[in-house]
Structure formats: C-alpha cells, structure tokens
Design a protein around this motif. Structure first.
Motif, PDB file in Angstrom:
ATOM      1  N   ASN A   1     -63.127  64.526 -27.848  1.00 10.11           N
ATOM      2  CA  ASN A   1     -62.866  65.502 -28.911  1.00 10.11           C
ATOM      3  C   ASN A   1     -61.500  65.345 -29.552  1.00 10.11           C
ATOM      4  OD1 ASN A   1     -65.406  66.520 -28.534  1.00 10.11           O
ATOM      5  ND2 ASN A   1     -64.746  68.285 -27.336  1.00 10.11           N
ATOM      6  N   GLN A   2     -60.608  64.610 -28.910  1.00  8.62           N
ATOM      7  CA  GLN A   2     -59.284  64.364 -29.475  1.00  8.62           C
ATOM      8  C   GLN A   2     -59.280  63.116 -30.359  1.00  8.62           C
ATOM      9  OE1 GLN A   2     -56.834  64.180 -25.984  1.00  8.62           O
ATOM     10  NE2 GLN A   2     -56.748  66.405 -25.777  1.00  8.62           N
ATOM     11  N   LEU A   3     -60.362  62.354 -30.333  1.00 12.07           N
ATOM     12  CA  LEU A   3     -60.437  61.118 -31.103  1.00 12.07           C
ATOM     13  C   LEU A   3     -61.077  61.353 -32.462  1.00 12.07           C
ATOM     14  CD1 LEU A   3     -61.693  58.763 -28.258  1.00 12.07           C
ATOM     15  CD2 LEU A   3     -59.383  58.850 -29.204  1.00 12.07           C
ATOM     16  N   ASP A   4     -60.818  60.446 -33.380  1.00 16.33           N
ATOM     17  CA  ASP A   4     -61.435  60.479 -34.703  1.00 16.33           C
ATOM     18  C   ASP A   4     -62.911  60.107 -34.553  1.00 16.33           C
ATOM     19  OD1 ASP A   4     -61.885  60.465 -37.447  1.00 16.33           O
ATOM     20  OD2 ASP A   4     -61.131  58.404 -37.685  1.00 16.33           O
ATOM     21  N   LYS A   5     -63.801  60.922 -35.138  1.00 22.97           N
ATOM     22  CA  LYS A   5     -65.238  60.697 -34.975  1.00 22.97           C
ATOM     23  C   LYS A   5     -65.708  59.353 -35.515  1.00 22.97           C
ATOM     24  CE  LYS A   5     -67.144  65.280 -34.560  1.00 22.97           C
ATOM     25  NZ  LYS A   5     -68.142  66.225 -35.009  1.00 22.97           N
ATOM     26  N   ASP A   6     -64.982  58.766 -36.420  1.00 23.69           N
ATOM     27  CA  ASP A   6     -65.384  57.467 -36.969  1.00 23.69           C
ATOM     28  C   ASP A   6     -64.878  56.295 -36.149  1.00 23.69           C
ATOM     29  OD1 ASP A   6     -66.709  58.683 -39.080  1.00 23.69           O
ATOM     30  OD2 ASP A   6     -64.901  58.758 -40.324  1.00 23.69           O
TER      31      ASP A   6
ATOM     32  N   GLU B   1     -64.270  53.675 -32.990  1.00 24.08           N
ATOM     33  CA  GLU B   1     -65.112  52.987 -32.007  1.00 24.08           C
ATOM     34  C   GLU B   1     -64.984  53.631 -30.630  1.00 24.08           C
ATOM     35  OE1 GLU B   1     -65.321  48.504 -30.252  1.00 24.08           O
ATOM     36  OE2 GLU B   1     -64.962  48.693 -32.404  1.00 24.08           O
ATOM     37  N   GLU B   2     -63.770  54.102 -30.285  1.00 20.32           N
ATOM     38  CA  GLU B   2     -63.545  54.754 -28.999  1.00 20.32           C
ATOM     39  C   GLU B   2     -64.366  56.036 -28.890  1.00 20.32           C
ATOM     40  OE1 GLU B   2     -60.826  54.159 -31.081  1.00 20.32           O
ATOM     41  OE2 GLU B   2     -60.200  52.273 -30.198  1.00 20.32           O
ATOM     42  N   TRP B   3     -64.389  56.830 -29.994  1.00 16.39           N
ATOM     43  CA  TRP B   3     -65.169  58.070 -30.004  1.00 16.39           C
ATOM     44  C   TRP B   3     -66.645  57.760 -29.785  1.00 16.39           C
ATOM     45  CZ3 TRP B   3     -69.319  60.265 -32.366  1.00 16.39           C
ATOM     46  CH2 TRP B   3     -69.478  61.639 -32.207  1.00 16.39           C
ATOM     47  N   GLN B   4     -67.153  56.746 -30.478  1.00 17.25           N
ATOM     48  CA  GLN B   4     -68.571  56.382 -30.343  1.00 17.25           C
ATOM     49  C   GLN B   4     -68.886  55.936 -28.922  1.00 17.25           C
ATOM     50  OE1 GLN B   4     -69.367  53.536 -33.435  1.00 17.25           O
ATOM     51  NE2 GLN B   4     -69.219  55.070 -35.054  1.00 17.25           N
ATOM     52  N   LYS B   5     -68.009  55.143 -28.326  1.00 18.76           N
ATOM     53  CA  LYS B   5     -68.235  54.676 -26.955  1.00 18.76           C
ATOM     54  C   LYS B   5     -68.231  55.852 -25.979  1.00 18.76           C
ATOM     55  CE  LYS B   5     -66.535  51.608 -23.328  1.00 18.76           C
ATOM     56  NZ  LYS B   5     -67.088  52.470 -22.331  1.00 18.76           N
ATOM     57  N   LEU B   6     -67.239  56.728 -26.096  1.00 21.35           N
ATOM     58  CA  LEU B   6     -67.177  57.897 -25.207  1.00 21.35           C
ATOM     59  C   LEU B   6     -68.380  58.814 -25.422  1.00 21.35           C
ATOM     60  CD1 LEU B   6     -63.501  59.170 -24.907  1.00 21.35           C
ATOM     61  CD2 LEU B   6     -65.100  58.685 -23.074  1.00 21.35           C
ATOM     62  N   ASN B   7     -68.770  59.003 -26.660  1.00 25.20           N
ATOM     63  CA  ASN B   7     -69.926  59.847 -26.948  1.00 25.20           C
ATOM     64  C   ASN B   7     -71.186  59.273 -26.295  1.00 25.20           C
ATOM     65  OD1 ASN B   7     -70.852  62.237 -28.362  1.00 25.20           O
ATOM     66  ND2 ASN B   7     -72.021  60.829 -29.646  1.00 25.20           N
ATOM     67  N   TYR B   8     -71.327  57.954 -26.356  1.00 23.34           N
ATOM     68  CA  TYR B   8     -72.467  57.287 -25.724  1.00 23.34           C
ATOM     69  C   TYR B   8     -72.400  57.453 -24.198  1.00 23.34           C
ATOM     70  CZ  TYR B   8     -75.640  53.699 -24.093  1.00 23.34           C
ATOM     71  OH  TYR B   8     -76.651  53.032 -23.431  1.00 23.34           O
ATOM     72  N   ASP B   9     -71.219  57.282 -23.629  1.00 24.23           N
ATOM     73  CA  ASP B   9     -71.053  57.437 -22.177  1.00 24.23           C
ATOM     74  C   ASP B   9     -71.377  58.861 -21.726  1.00 24.23           C
ATOM     75  OD1 ASP B   9     -70.297  54.785 -22.049  1.00 24.23           O
ATOM     76  OD2 ASP B   9     -68.144  55.209 -21.879  1.00 24.23           O
ATOM     77  N   ILE B  10     -70.950  59.847 -22.510  1.00 27.75           N
ATOM     78  CA  ILE B  10     -71.234  61.249 -22.195  1.00 27.75           C
ATOM     79  C   ILE B  10     -72.739  61.490 -22.250  1.00 27.75           C
ATOM     80  CG2 ILE B  10     -71.011  63.619 -23.077  1.00 27.75           C
ATOM     81  CD1 ILE B  10     -68.122  62.738 -23.973  1.00 27.75           C
ATOM     82  N   TYR B  11     -73.373  61.007 -23.302  1.00 25.32           N
ATOM     83  CA  TYR B  11     -74.824  61.174 -23.445  1.00 25.32           C
ATOM     84  C   TYR B  11     -75.558  60.501 -22.281  1.00 25.32           C
ATOM     85  CZ  TYR B  11     -79.555  60.497 -25.140  1.00 25.32           C
ATOM     86  OH  TYR B  11     -80.924  60.464 -25.240  1.00 25.32           O
ATOM     87  N   THR B  12     -75.146  59.292 -21.936  1.00 22.54           N
ATOM     88  CA  THR B  12     -75.784  58.547 -20.852  1.00 22.54           C
ATOM     89  C   THR B  12     -75.645  59.280 -19.524  1.00 22.54           C
ATOM     90  OG1 THR B  12     -75.340  56.476 -21.999  1.00 22.54           O
ATOM     91  CG2 THR B  12     -75.825  56.319 -19.656  1.00 22.54           C
TER      92      THR B  12
END
Length: 190
Positions: free
Chosen positions: A61-66, A68-79
């Motif tokens: 939530n501290q990262l910019d949604k666009d 690559e780090e945000w996308q990777k963390l979001n994927y890890d959270i979902y997984t």
C-alpha cells in the motif's frame, strides 16, 4: 453511515442518500483487513502467518500502483490468500467426509479467544500436525505450519477423531513422491 472509523474514512461514498452506496467500498476494506479467509476475522495480525501477510499489505500500500514492485507484492498477497483458502477447503472436505458436515466450519474457526481443550493434548496435536505435514499433501510443499491448525487438531483429539482425520487425509491427499524418487522407481536394475 454508522459513524464508525471505516465509514468516516469513506465519507464521500456515504454522502448520498443511498444506504447501499458504500457497500462495495466496505467489502473492499473488509477484504484488505481480512488476512485469513473468514470475513470480519478478529484475529488478523495475531498469528505469525497473519503478521507476514499484514506486513506485505502495508508495504504494497506504500508503493505506486503502477510499479512492478506493487504488482509483484499484490500477486504474492493474492497467492498467499488463495493458498490459505485451499488448505482450509481441504480440511473442510475431510471433516465433512468424516461426518462433521454441520460442525466443519465451527471446527475450523479459530480466533484469539480459542482455547486448548486439554493442555496434555498439545504434544499429541503437534505430532499429528507434523505428521500431516510430512506424510500427506493436505498442506502445500512450501507451507509453514499454522498455529490455527494446531487448535483444530486439538479439537479433533477431544472428539476422538484425530486418527481418523489423519487416515482420511492420507487417502484423499497422499504424499506424492518427489521427481527424483519417481525417476529412480522407473529405472530397471541391471
């Protein structure tokens, strides 16, 4: 609006006269705070595995949604959430097969208010949980044993159903041999 802190943070959504206007936003907030798989779980961030997920959410939530780090963390959270739901589903499936159709959800419900039925059973519960981890596929390979399932096994011991649960888990989710062992078994001795 009810005036709670969740509603206050989403005041623009609540400003119209439609009482259901903030429903989607409320569900999204609940999902963010729901670290396990049960809505309104009061135990989030209590167990170690919950703290790991919570920390991942905070960092994301501290990262910019666009980014690559945000996308990777979001994927890890979902997984991680999906893996937890899958493990819970496996346990529920076995409990239902053992005849606990009506009790499965309550047997799997663990909160910070949950207590151990008999402290003398904790050693046996740990042994059975470890055995489930090592001898079945009820948990994914990379799964770190969760304290939640220690409480569930304790409940099964109190119901005299822990051994049956293990037997059923061994049948329904047998340990698959590793690739190396599978390759060795295909070799013909010379």
């Amino acid at each position: 609006c009810c005036g709670c802190c969740c509603c206050l943070s989403s005041r623009p959504l609540c400003s119209n006269n439609n009482p259901y206007a903030s429903f989607g936003a409320t569900l999204a907030r609940d999902e963010e705070q729901n670290l396990w798989s049960t809505p309104h779980d009061v135990t989030h961030t209590e167990a170690d595995d919950d703290r790991v997920l919570y920390n991942m959410i905070v960092v994301r939530n501290q990262l910019d949604k666009d980014s690559e780090e945000w996308q990777k963390l979001n994927y890890d959270i979902y997984t991680l959430r999906q893996t937890r739901k899958e493990v819970r589903s496996r346990w529920k499936h076995i409990l239902e097969d053992l005849g606990f159709q009506k009790e499965a959800d309550s047997l799997l419900s663990v909160t910070k208010l949950s207590i151990v039925s008999d402290s003398q059973n904790m050693g046996k519960a740990r042994d059975i949980l470890l055995k489930l981890s090592e001898e079945t596929n009820i948990f994914p390979t990379s799964w770190e044993l969760s304290e939640r399932y220690l409480f569930v096994v304790d409940r099964l011991i109190a119901l005299d159903a822990a051994d049956e649960f293990f037997k059923m888990a061994s049948v329904v989710y047998p340990k698959r041999p590793s690739v190396e062992r599978a390759d060795d078994s295909r070799k013909v001795p010379q």
